[in-house]
Design a protein around this motif. Sequence first.
Motif, PDB file in Angstrom:
ATOM      1  N   ASP A  21      -8.109  -9.561  -1.533  1.00  0.00           N
ATOM      2  CA  ASP A  21      -7.146  -8.453  -1.690  1.00  0.00           C
ATOM      3  C   ASP A  21      -6.004  -8.638  -0.252  1.00  0.00           C
ATOM      4  O   ASP A  21      -5.277  -7.828  -0.271  1.00  0.00           O
ATOM      5  N   LYS A  50      -2.417  -7.919  -1.336  1.00  0.00           N
ATOM      6  CA  LYS A  50      -2.253  -6.599  -1.720  1.00  0.00           C
ATOM      7  C   LYS A  50      -1.763  -5.579  -0.543  1.00  0.00           C
ATOM      8  O   LYS A  50      -1.572  -4.481  -0.971  1.00  0.00           O
ATOM      9  N   ASP A  94       0.121  -3.487  -3.610  1.00  0.00           N
ATOM     10  CA  ASP A  94      -0.738  -2.770  -4.507  1.00  0.00           C
ATOM     11  C   ASP A  94      -1.663  -1.694  -3.427  1.00  0.00           C
ATOM     12  O   ASP A  94      -1.902  -0.530  -4.204  1.00  0.00           O
ATOM     13  N   ASP A  97       1.605  -9.503  -3.394  1.00  0.00           N
ATOM     14  CA  ASP A  97       1.028  -8.865  -4.699  1.00  0.00           C
ATOM     15  C   ASP A  97       1.496  -7.450  -4.923  1.00  0.00           C
ATOM     16  O   ASP A  97       0.806  -6.559  -4.034  1.00  0.00           O
TER      17      ASP A  97
END
Length: 268
Positions: free
Chosen positions: A42, A45, A91, A184
């Motif tokens: 992650d 993100k 994200d 991302d």
Amino acid sequence: MKTQLFATFATALALTGVFASSAQAAGFSFKTNYTADLAGDDMWKGNIWLESIEFSGQTVSEFSIVKDAKIVSNDLWTGGNSGAASADMGDEATVGLKQEELTEAGAVAALGNLNLNSIIDTEDSGNFAIDVMFDKAVDNILVWERGKNSKLDVQAIDSKGNLIGNLINLPKSNNWTDAGYSIDTKEISGAQKVASIGLSLADFGLSANDSIFGYRMMSQGSSYNGPDWKILGTTDATPASVPEPTSVIGLGLVAGSFVASRRRQKSK
């Protein structure tokens, strides 16, 4: 990527390239030092905080950030992958903005922080011209581009809102420096690498007696391949002039400083 049409792109060109020579910038490379809020799969993100940059044997940890923006032109967003520039963010990022129909306030929310995972995203064939203004004069600008496959045009703006110096046609960002991180965002399905480039007063054909308070950022259609970008500045310690509060109409510049120093700016 997308927004309301404020002016035709022909008007944007009339305000830029017709009155300025065009130049291929040499630019300079710099190292991006950052910290990420998340880890593992992650990492790219979440929030990715700029801590400092290194170039020419020096480390810089204080930055001027975007305080105001004026959308000169932006292709109309009609849904889906239409339009030109929009706001995008990681994200799982908490600082930044996701906004398809870009407003001037939205551009500031995307760019006016030190989160490198909060950007302006452009559709592949989109045309836009956006003036981004700093609260203090800058002597260098730092540009990051997600994807390493797009071009941008840049021209400097003085304290009165006038375009000055050369109109710079940046090369495709795969010719820039690898920034050493990926992002991302909500607009894409996976992490993409980021490139970086720095531009100085000399790159714009300006001297140390000139001062820059903003930049016009431009994409001109499909050959530019939708640049997805972030911009910050390094502060000019001895600016040639300081803008009056009313000198840049429509940009809402105010006196005083707003330099970010290794701080995590929180956007509402």
